[in-house]
Design an enzyme around this catalytic site. Sequence first.
Site, short mmCIF file in Angstrom:
data_model
loop_
_atom_site.label_atom_id
_atom_site.label_comp_id
_atom_site.label_asym_id
_atom_site.label_seq_id
_atom_site.Cartn_x
_atom_site.Cartn_y
_atom_site.Cartn_z
N TRP A 137 -7.12 -20.28 -3.68
CA TRP A 137 -8.10 -19.24 -4.03
C TRP A 137 -7.82 -18.69 -5.40
O TRP A 137 -8.74 -18.44 -6.19
CB TRP A 137 -8.12 -18.14 -2.97
N ASP A 186 -7.36 -9.86 -4.95
CA ASP A 186 -8.15 -10.48 -3.89
C ASP A 186 -7.38 -10.22 -2.59
O ASP A 186 -6.30 -10.76 -2.38
CB ASP A 186 -8.27 -11.99 -4.18
N LYS A 219 -12.32 -12.46 7.29
CA LYS A 219 -10.97 -12.76 7.75
C LYS A 219 -10.46 -11.62 8.64
O LYS A 219 -10.03 -11.84 9.75
CB LYS A 219 -10.01 -12.96 6.58
C1 LIG Z 1 -11.47 -17.02 2.33
C2 LIG Z 1 -10.94 -16.55 1.05
C3 LIG Z 1 -11.73 -16.53 -0.12
C4 LIG Z 1 -13.13 -17.05 -0.16
O1 LIG Z 1 -13.99 -16.16 0.44
P1 LIG Z 1 -15.57 -16.40 0.47
O2 LIG Z 1 -16.06 -15.11 1.03
O3 LIG Z 1 -15.82 -17.59 1.35
O4 LIG Z 1 -16.04 -16.65 -0.92
C5 LIG Z 1 -11.15 -16.02 -1.27
N1 LIG Z 1 -9.89 -15.56 -1.29
C6 LIG Z 1 -9.11 -15.58 -0.19
C7 LIG Z 1 -7.72 -15.05 -0.28
C8 LIG Z 1 -9.61 -16.08 1.01
O5 LIG Z 1 -8.84 -16.08 2.10
#
Ligand SMILES: *Cc1c(COP(=O)(O)O)cnc(C)c1O
Length: 356
Positions: free
Chosen positions: A99, A166, A190
């Site tokens: 990511w 993030d 998540k």
């Molecule tokens: C799942 C995830 C993403 C991507 O998320 P989307 O909403 O599908 O764009 C980005 N960063 C992390 C740490 C993730 O676990």
Amino acid sequence: MKKHNFNAGPSILPRIAVENSAKAILDLNGSGLSLLEISHRHKDFQVIIDEAEALFKELLKIPEGYHVLFLGGGASTQFVMVPYNLLQTQAAYLETGAWAKKAIKEAKIFGEVNVVGSSADKNFNYIPKGYTIPADADYFHITTNNTIFGTEIKHDINSPIPLVADMSSDILSRPIDISKYALIYGGAQKNLGPAGVTFVILHDDILGKVDRKIPSMLDYKIQIDNGSMYNTPPCFAIYTCLETLRWIKGLGGLTTIQAMNEKKAKLLYDAIDNSTMFMGTTAIKDRSLMNICFVMKEEYKEKEDSFMEYAKSKGMVGIKGHRSVGGFRASTYNAMPVESVQALVDCMKEFELENN
Ligand SMILES: *Cc1c(COP(=O)(O)O)cnc(C)c1O
């Protein structure tokens, strides 16, 4: 048979949040209308988004000067929005996984990217240390929890420049010191709600510093000024987030959640560490409390498929590791009950006894 949902994302939600969302789809608060059928401008929806924002602020103790947004586009759109709004000349990024790499790729469209540390040399099985954050970069970007590789930055780091994080897969898993961050974002799917909504927490101070023109939908300022409703927000997904936030508050907040998460992770990591057959894949001090990755030791490698079958027969769901790590990954997000982690541990021990 009881299913134990270890999916990495979209993933387990509190049962009460799912049930109340189902009720709201049929009839929102006795209004005779479905949550899916009302205008986002209706007062019944306004109270939903207002309460979600207020609970976010309350649970995370978000200080004055910060805004909470609920947007579309997923965390992946934040990979773009962050540099679009904040990158004037140079940004610093920590490369801790897939990511982070995607975030770096997007930032390069807008300016110079200084990757100050990377754990790519060991397939991202640790968090880089001892790196220097350049004082002249516009911001420093980290991924606090690396969902695929199972590593986590479990404390709030000090950054001399605005810190952007993030937190897709560990938001609300522990108390955090928001004042150390300029911007935090993540996809809800998540640890918070269903797919379709992205949360952003950001401080006013960081905006208005780039020269470029920003398209309205990607402009934080416009999203703030319109209370996340420049266009139709993901109403249903926001509602389920609200239900999850109410559930967290009902449990006693993030200190309670953190203790629960630590207990679950310890249970599983202890089982892995004490096993003759399984082993962890990440540096011990960087281990994630949310995504627990493990494989079979070399001499048992050929038994991985049969363990997968055995675990499935015992109700385990979603424990297959990401293809870039292999083996197994058990995601133990907030809503995962300790009983399910215990069931997985029992299943590992039984399999080991039968196959040794
Ligand atoms: C799942 C995830 C993403 C991507 O998320 P989307 O909403 O599908 O764009 C980005 N960063 C992390 C740490 C993730 O676990």
